[in-house]
Design a protein around this motif. Structure first.
Motif, PDB file in Angstrom:
ATOM      1  N   VAL A  15       0.855  -1.189   0.000  1.00  0.00           N
ATOM      2  CA  VAL A  15       0.000   0.000   0.000  1.00  0.00           C
ATOM      3  C   VAL A  15       0.890   1.238   0.000  1.00  0.00           C
ATOM      4  O   VAL A  15       1.756   1.396   0.869  1.00  0.00           O
ATOM      5  N   THR A  16       0.691   2.086  -0.993  1.00  0.00           N
ATOM      6  CA  THR A  16       1.408   3.360  -1.087  1.00  0.00           C
ATOM      7  C   THR A  16       0.463   4.470  -0.672  1.00  0.00           C
ATOM      8  O   THR A  16      -0.653   4.578  -1.196  1.00  0.00           O
ATOM      9  N   VAL A  17       0.879   5.301   0.274  1.00  0.00           N
ATOM     10  CA  VAL A  17       0.044   6.394   0.759  1.00  0.00           C
ATOM     11  C   VAL A  17       0.623   7.715   0.256  1.00  0.00           C
ATOM     12  O   VAL A  17       1.782   8.049   0.546  1.00  0.00           O
ATOM     13  N   LEU A  18      -0.172   8.438  -0.539  1.00  0.00           N
ATOM     14  CA  LEU A  18       0.239   9.741  -1.059  1.00  0.00           C
ATOM     15  C   LEU A  18      -0.248  10.817  -0.097  1.00  0.00           C
ATOM     16  O   LEU A  18      -1.447  10.951   0.155  1.00  0.00           O
ATOM     17  N   ILE A  19       0.681  11.576   0.444  1.00  0.00           N
ATOM     18  CA  ILE A  19       0.341  12.643   1.375  1.00  0.00           C
ATOM     19  C   ILE A  19       0.948  13.945   0.869  1.00  0.00           C
ATOM     20  O   ILE A  19       1.766  13.959  -0.044  1.00  0.00           O
ATOM     21  N   GLY A  20       0.534  15.032   1.459  1.00  0.00           N
ATOM     22  CA  GLY A  20       1.006  16.344   1.022  1.00  0.00           C
ATOM     23  C   GLY A  20      -0.084  17.365   1.220  1.00  0.00           C
ATOM     24  O   GLY A  20      -1.280  17.050   1.139  1.00  0.00           O
ATOM     25  N   TYR A  21       0.312  18.606   1.461  1.00  0.00           N
ATOM     26  CA  TYR A  21      -0.665  19.639   1.793  1.00  0.00           C
ATOM     27  C   TYR A  21      -1.557  19.946   0.593  1.00  0.00           C
ATOM     28  O   TYR A  21      -1.310  19.497  -0.534  1.00  0.00           O
ATOM     29  N   LEU A  22      -2.616  20.671   0.873  1.00  0.00           N
ATOM     30  CA  LEU A  22      -3.630  20.991  -0.133  1.00  0.00           C
ATOM     31  C   LEU A  22      -3.010  21.595  -1.382  1.00  0.00           C
ATOM     32  O   LEU A  22      -2.272  22.583  -1.313  1.00  0.00           O
ATOM     33  N   GLY A  23      -3.286  20.989  -2.532  1.00  0.00           N
ATOM     34  CA  GLY A  23      -2.817  21.530  -3.798  1.00  0.00           C
ATOM     35  C   GLY A  23      -1.385  21.191  -4.162  1.00  0.00           C
ATOM     36  O   GLY A  23      -0.845  21.740  -5.131  1.00  0.00           O
ATOM     37  N   ALA A  24      -0.760  20.274  -3.438  1.00  0.00           N
ATOM     38  CA  ALA A  24       0.644  19.957  -3.715  1.00  0.00           C
ATOM     39  C   ALA A  24       0.829  19.193  -5.026  1.00  0.00           C
ATOM     40  O   ALA A  24       1.886  19.264  -5.649  1.00  0.00           O
ATOM     41  N   GLY A  25      -0.198  18.436  -5.441  1.00  0.00           N
ATOM     42  CA  GLY A  25      -0.102  17.699  -6.704  1.00  0.00           C
ATOM     43  C   GLY A  25      -0.277  16.194  -6.555  1.00  0.00           C
ATOM     44  O   GLY A  25       0.181  15.425  -7.407  1.00  0.00           O
ATOM     45  N   LYS A  26      -0.976  15.772  -5.515  1.00  0.00           N
ATOM     46  CA  LYS A  26      -1.153  14.335  -5.277  1.00  0.00           C
ATOM     47  C   LYS A  26      -1.989  13.667  -6.367  1.00  0.00           C
ATOM     48  O   LYS A  26      -1.653  12.585  -6.850  1.00  0.00           O
ATOM     49  N   THR A  27      -3.098  14.301  -6.763  1.00  0.00           N
ATOM     50  CA  THR A  27      -3.956  13.707  -7.788  1.00  0.00           C
ATOM     51  C   THR A  27      -3.240  13.641  -9.132  1.00  0.00           C
ATOM     52  O   THR A  27      -3.406  12.682  -9.892  1.00  0.00           O
ATOM     53  N   THR A  28      -2.431  14.631  -9.437  1.00  0.00           N
ATOM     54  CA  THR A  28      -1.641  14.614 -10.672  1.00  0.00           C
ATOM     55  C   THR A  28      -0.686  13.428 -10.677  1.00  0.00           C
ATOM     56  O   THR A  28      -0.540  12.726 -11.689  1.00  0.00           O
ATOM     57  N   LEU A  29      -0.039  13.181  -9.550  1.00  0.00           N
ATOM     58  CA  LEU A  29       0.854  12.024  -9.445  1.00  0.00           C
ATOM     59  C   LEU A  29       0.068  10.725  -9.573  1.00  0.00           C
ATOM     60  O   LEU A  29       0.494   9.794 -10.277  1.00  0.00           O
ATOM     61  N   LEU A  30      -1.075  10.653  -8.919  1.00  0.00           N
ATOM     62  CA  LEU A  30      -1.902   9.449  -9.001  1.00  0.00           C
ATOM     63  C   LEU A  30      -2.313   9.171 -10.442  1.00  0.00           C
ATOM     64  O   LEU A  30      -2.257   8.022 -10.913  1.00  0.00           O
ATOM     65  N   ASN A  31      -2.720  10.197 -11.167  1.00  0.00           N
ATOM     66  CA  ASN A  31      -3.094  10.014 -12.569  1.00  0.00           C
ATOM     67  C   ASN A  31      -1.917   9.498 -13.398  1.00  0.00           C
ATOM     68  O   ASN A  31      -2.087   8.668 -14.292  1.00  0.00           O
ATOM     69  N   ARG A  32      -0.730   9.992 -13.106  1.00  0.00           N
ATOM     70  CA  ARG A  32       0.445   9.510 -13.840  1.00  0.00           C
ATOM     71  C   ARG A  32       0.676   8.021 -13.573  1.00  0.00           C
ATOM     72  O   ARG A  32       0.950   7.243 -14.498  1.00  0.00           O
ATOM     73  N   ILE A  33       0.556   7.610 -12.322  1.00  0.00           N
ATOM     74  CA  ILE A  33       0.759   6.200 -11.973  1.00  0.00           C
ATOM     75  C   ILE A  33      -0.238   5.320 -12.718  1.00  0.00           C
ATOM     76  O   ILE A  33       0.128   4.308 -13.328  1.00  0.00           O
ATOM     77  N   LEU A  34      -1.512   5.712 -12.703  1.00  0.00           N
ATOM     78  CA  LEU A  34      -2.540   4.896 -13.340  1.00  0.00           C
ATOM     79  C   LEU A  34      -2.388   4.866 -14.859  1.00  0.00           C
ATOM     80  O   LEU A  34      -2.740   3.878 -15.505  1.00  0.00           O
ATOM     81  N   THR A  35      -1.853   5.942 -15.432  1.00  0.00           N
ATOM     82  CA  THR A  35      -1.654   5.996 -16.874  1.00  0.00           C
ATOM     83  C   THR A  35      -0.456   5.154 -17.307  1.00  0.00           C
ATOM     84  O   THR A  35      -0.517   4.415 -18.294  1.00  0.00           O
TER      85      THR A  35
END
Length: 345
Positions: A15-35
């Motif tokens: 399990v990889t947990v993506l953390i980081g303050y609001l707007g840091a870019g977590k969803t962008t990283l997640l989209n890259r992983i899934l792509t």
């Protein structure tokens, strides 16, 4: 011939947990992983602080996607909806469920990572099914120094500090928004909080190989216990800053694009420092495309989404603001002023 004392391979799901303050870019990283990880079967758990779910709709759905996406809304994963994390993970990883190569958890930007990590060690069933591979902290190079320096009320932890201190990997993101001198200052501050975690610079979640964050077996319970001896104490309670709240808005009638642009521009000019994060999916009058916007303080990206409104899909605009001392009544009045006069649902 292998030694008889050699440890058996760990068959638990990472399990990889993506953390980081609001707007840091977590969803962008997640989209890259899934792509980029098209051949892998991932489950994704997205936690949002607000009452309206937006992030799960910003996560790209691949064609013939193998990932399952689960939402946890209206609470922070480190406290009010923490039990949901155990429940979802145990359901996903129960005997007889489909094979998973991994699980990715995207936390809300206000999450304290310690209680999230604790979940994998205090739930006896989950402990046998999953292993915490890494806490990956995404850092906004432009705004992180302000967040780290922010003074909180007594008894309230600075989540941005905790997110860096507990990280197993640090991604210094949005490096294109600042100069080299600023980056060096940021790196020095991050290193003062966490001397051990490998760090890379990146832009929009790119510029490094994904094996830097996936399958790294980086989380160490021993290291955490050295830093926080009461880590496994379940009686501890995380307190959020009560001045930071979320406001979710909905509009079932189409919005005027010019009015929306004007409203958001004016709002950021006057209250940008108090708005830590805003994001939305909009139904714009006369457009078959969904429109998406995401903002951090005074910065905003606005444009067509990669998907159109589907036949029969209810066209509803949803906007979430997260910030300090937000006025729900004022924001509701403003979005209503953007509704096209005489328009129908």
């Amino acid at each position: 011939m292998a030694s008889q004392t050699e440890a058996a391979p760990d068959a638990r799901v990472p399990v990889t947990v993506l953390i980081g303050y609001l707007g840091a870019g977590k969803t962008t990283l997640l989209n890259r992983i899934l792509t980029e990880k098209q051949g892998a079967a991932y489950a994704v758990i997205v936690n949002e602080f607000g009452e309206l779910g937006i992030d799960d709709r910003l996560v790209k759905r691949r064609v013939n996607a193998e990932e399952d996406i689960f939402e946890m809304n209206n609470g922070c994963i480190c406290c009010t909806v923490r039990a949901d994390l155990s429940r979802i993970l145990n359901k996903l990883l129960a005997p007889g469920m489909k094979h998973l190569d991994g699980v990715i958890v995207e936390t809300t930007g206000l999450a304290d990572p310690a209680p999230v990590a604790q979940t994998f060690f205090v739930d006896e069933v989950l402990k046998e099914r999953a292993r915490l591979d890494a806490l990956v902290t995404v850092v906004d190079a432009k705004h992180v120094l302000d967040r780290l320096a922010e003074e909180k009320p007594e008894g309230v932890e600075n989540e941005a500090v905790e997110q860096v201190a507990f990280a197993d990997r640090i991604l210094l993101n949005k490096t294109d928004l600042v100069d080299e001198a600023h980056l060096c200052k940021v790196e020095a501050k991050l290193r003062s909080l966490n001397k051990l975690a490998p760090l890379v610079r990146c832009e929009r979640g790119k510029g490094f190989a994904l094996d830097f964050v996936l399958g790294v077996k980086a989380f160490s319970l021993e290291k955490v216990l050295e830093m926080e001896p009461d880590f496994l104490d379940e009686d501890g309670e995380h307190q959020h800053d009560d001045t930071i709240t979320s406001v979710g808005l909905r509009a079932t009638t189409p919005l005027d694009m010019v009015s929306v642009n004007g409203w958001l521009t004016e709002l950021l000019a006057s209250r940008g420092q108090d708005i830590f994060r805003m994001k939305g999916i909009l139904h714009i009058q006369g457009q078959d495309d969904k429109f998406v916007f995401q903002g951090v303080h005074e910065q905003i990206d606005f444009g067509p989404a990669q998907t159109k409104w589907q036949p029969g899909e209810t066209r509803v605009s949803k906007i979430v603001f997260i910030g300090r001392n937000l006025d729900r009544t004022f924001l509701t009045e403003k979005i209503n002023e953007c509704v096209v006069p005489g328009a129908t649902e």
